[in-house]
Design an enzyme around this catalytic site. Sequence first.
Site, PDB file in Angstrom:
ATOM      1  N   GLU A 164       0.729  -1.237   0.145  1.00 38.79           N
ATOM      2  CA  GLU A 164      -0.013  -0.368  -0.042  1.00 38.79           C
ATOM      3  C   GLU A 164       0.937   1.219  -0.149  1.00 38.79           C
ATOM      4  O   GLU A 164       0.710   2.149   1.098  1.00 38.79           O
ATOM      5  CB  GLU A 164      -0.894  -0.046   1.148  1.00 38.79           C
ATOM      6  CG  GLU A 164      -1.867  -1.149   1.202  1.00 38.79           C
ATOM      7  CD  GLU A 164      -2.901  -1.124   2.252  1.00 38.79           C
ATOM      8  OE1 GLU A 164      -2.749  -0.152   3.201  1.00 38.79           O
ATOM      9  OE2 GLU A 164      -3.906  -1.693   2.396  1.00 38.79           O
ATOM     10  N   GLU A 362      -5.215  -8.589   1.407  1.00 37.08           N
ATOM     11  CA  GLU A 362      -5.892  -8.098   2.510  1.00 37.08           C
ATOM     12  C   GLU A 362      -7.563  -8.049   2.354  1.00 37.08           C
ATOM     13  O   GLU A 362      -7.631  -7.196   1.480  1.00 37.08           O
ATOM     14  CB  GLU A 362      -5.362  -6.987   3.190  1.00 37.08           C
ATOM     15  CG  GLU A 362      -3.957  -7.043   3.830  1.00 37.08           C
ATOM     16  CD  GLU A 362      -3.579  -5.797   4.240  1.00 37.08           C
ATOM     17  OE1 GLU A 362      -4.322  -5.047   4.919  1.00 37.08           O
ATOM     18  OE2 GLU A 362      -2.140  -5.612   4.259  1.00 37.08           O
TER      19      GLU A 362
HETATM   20  C1  GBH Z   1      -4.673  -1.715   5.757  1.00 32.26           C
HETATM   21  O1  GBH Z   1      -4.560  -0.470   5.280  1.00 32.26           O
HETATM   22  C2  GBH Z   1      -3.038  -2.014   6.016  1.00 32.26           C
HETATM   23  O2  GBH Z   1      -2.280  -2.756   5.284  1.00 32.26           O
HETATM   24  C3  GBH Z   1      -3.056  -2.766   7.431  1.00 32.26           C
HETATM   25  O3  GBH Z   1      -1.946  -2.810   8.036  1.00 32.26           O
HETATM   26  C4  GBH Z   1      -4.091  -2.363   8.235  1.00 32.26           C
HETATM   27  O4  GBH Z   1      -4.078  -2.658   9.537  1.00 32.26           O
HETATM   28  C5  GBH Z   1      -5.412  -2.734   7.732  1.00 32.26           C
HETATM   29  O5  GBH Z   1      -5.513  -2.014   6.498  1.00 32.26           O
HETATM   30  C6  GBH Z   1      -6.623  -2.038   8.536  1.00 32.26           C
HETATM   31  O6  GBH Z   1      -6.568  -0.844   8.621  1.00 32.26           O
HETATM   32  O7  GBH Z   1      -8.266   8.401   4.908  1.00 32.26           O
HETATM   33  O8  GBH Z   1      -9.794   8.502   2.463  1.00 32.26           O
HETATM   34  O9  GBH Z   1      -7.475   7.031   2.734  1.00 32.26           O
HETATM   35  C7  GBH Z   1      -5.923   0.002   4.939  1.00 32.26           C
HETATM   36  C8  GBH Z   1      -6.154   1.184   4.299  1.00 32.26           C
HETATM   37  C9  GBH Z   1      -6.139   3.361   4.144  1.00 32.26           C
HETATM   38  C10 GBH Z   1      -8.281   2.192   4.112  1.00 32.26           C
HETATM   39  C11 GBH Z   1      -7.161   4.426   4.820  1.00 32.26           C
HETATM   40  C12 GBH Z   1      -9.128   3.175   4.764  1.00 32.26           C
HETATM   41  C13 GBH Z   1      -9.276   5.387   4.964  1.00 32.26           C
HETATM   42  C14 GBH Z   1      -9.773   6.417   3.943  1.00 32.26           C
HETATM   43  N1  GBH Z   1      -6.865   2.121   4.519  1.00 32.26           N
HETATM   44  N2  GBH Z   1      -8.449   4.403   4.488  1.00 32.26           N
HETATM   45  S1  GBH Z   1      -9.024   7.823   3.678  1.00 32.26           S
END
Ligand code: GBH
Length: 458
Positions: A164, A362
């Site tokens: 990511e 994931e």
């Molecule tokens: C993953 O990221 C990670 O790889 C992992 O480490 C983590 O524990 C898991 O998910 C659960 O969170 O602010 O508009 O981007 C998740 C990616 C990025 C999804 C932030 C939700 C929020 C909306 N995340 N996003 S925004």
Amino acid sequence: MEHVFPTGFLWGAATAAYQIEGAVAADGRGPSIWDTFAAVPGAVLGGVGGDPACDHFHRHRQDVELLRELGLPAYRFSTAWPRVMPDGRTVEPRGLAFYDRLVDDLLAAGVRPLVTLYHWDLPQALQDRGGWCDRDLVGRFTDYACTVHDRLGDRVADWTTLNEPFCSAFLGYGVGVHAPGLSDAGAALVAAHHHLLAHGAAARALRERGRPGDRLSIVLNFSPALADGDDAAHRDAARRFDVLHNRFFLDPVLGRGYPQDLFADVAHLAALEPAIRDGDPALIAAPVDWIGVNYYAPTRVAPLADLRAPSNCPLPGLRGVDVLPPRGPLTSMGWEQHPESLTELLVWLGERCGPVPLVVAENGAAFVDVVDPDGRVRDVGRTRYLAEHLRAVHAALARGADVRGYLAWSLLDNFEWSFGYTQRFGLVHVDFDTQRRTVKDSGRFFAEVVARNAVPAG
Ligand code: GBH
């Protein structure tokens, strides 16, 4: 009735080093940007950091045993750069030795290891020199990738360069909610470009090492944009979000270069173009053997008429997009449960990435869990989320998407970044006072799916 998956479909669970290992000073490990960030008051809920987390560094035997008990054929974990190279460049043999033991334990348990080389824990020493804004990181990361590959490559075939880059570049450098905590939209775009270069350079270097069985990949997170209307304005808002969130990272990896509409959308930043040199697009486009897809939730969007007004969405330089509240059933993260979006995403990616196959690297959900007096965790919400999303993957397969595997996030409850220990994603409950592990009902459900290679019909 049940939905049967293809023979050989890869099942497993995933974790990340900083979220589970703890032991941040053991065997010469150096500080990472997450150790530094977590120590900043207000950065992480509860003022906690990744130590001891699940104390996995000392308990990895027990955790491998859990994988065996659950019958999971694959395990995706990440190696910590600051354990392998405490200052970002000098090898610490004791750090490498930890992963050596872990891989041996996994193989002895019959579990296939999938290694992710970077899941956000940059050595602090490299951040002190500019971190991902410094183009030299491309070479540093390549050296690190080769070091780990040299040590584990005789037993590990699946190599993911980055997890990511969206999060580590945009959330770390653009919004400041992740380490290193910077808030500069231009820096975030440059950092993203350097991530993608590091992916390409490392993938090329690993390929040149010439292990014929190697399968190289990058893992990207996707959030499909859902707009209420299908008029031009709504379509344009969805497009703007999709370009910056999804295609910005995917298209260059696939050799399409950065989406052209991106330069119009974020032209006012004027930061990205000067960072791109001749040859960069070709380097980023190093061939991969699969694309990792991380999916949790869609994003609801609406058009913002004033294109000068900043969006309420934390994507660097995004304009013209209003992010709306999520709808329907939510997880404890406040994320919308919308399995249809996973089907649509995989079908779209299947067409765009083909012939490169996909692996769901994931997927999972946080809920508030309790261990009942009888020792059971009745996590019906998570079990339902998994069932619905597994059916969504199956529906995508039926529509022709080439999906080769599904890795649940996460094996264990763990350090959920800026949410600390307040959000639980595990198939296995962790009591962070006693370090006791308890398999949740969702873990048993998932084990049953894996054993049958099928998910019950809804
Ligand atoms: C993953 O990221 C990670 O790889 C992992 O480490 C983590 O524990 C898991 O998910 C659960 O969170 O602010 O508009 O981007 C998740 C990616 C990025 C999804 C932030 C939700 C929020 C909306 N995340 N996003 S925004």
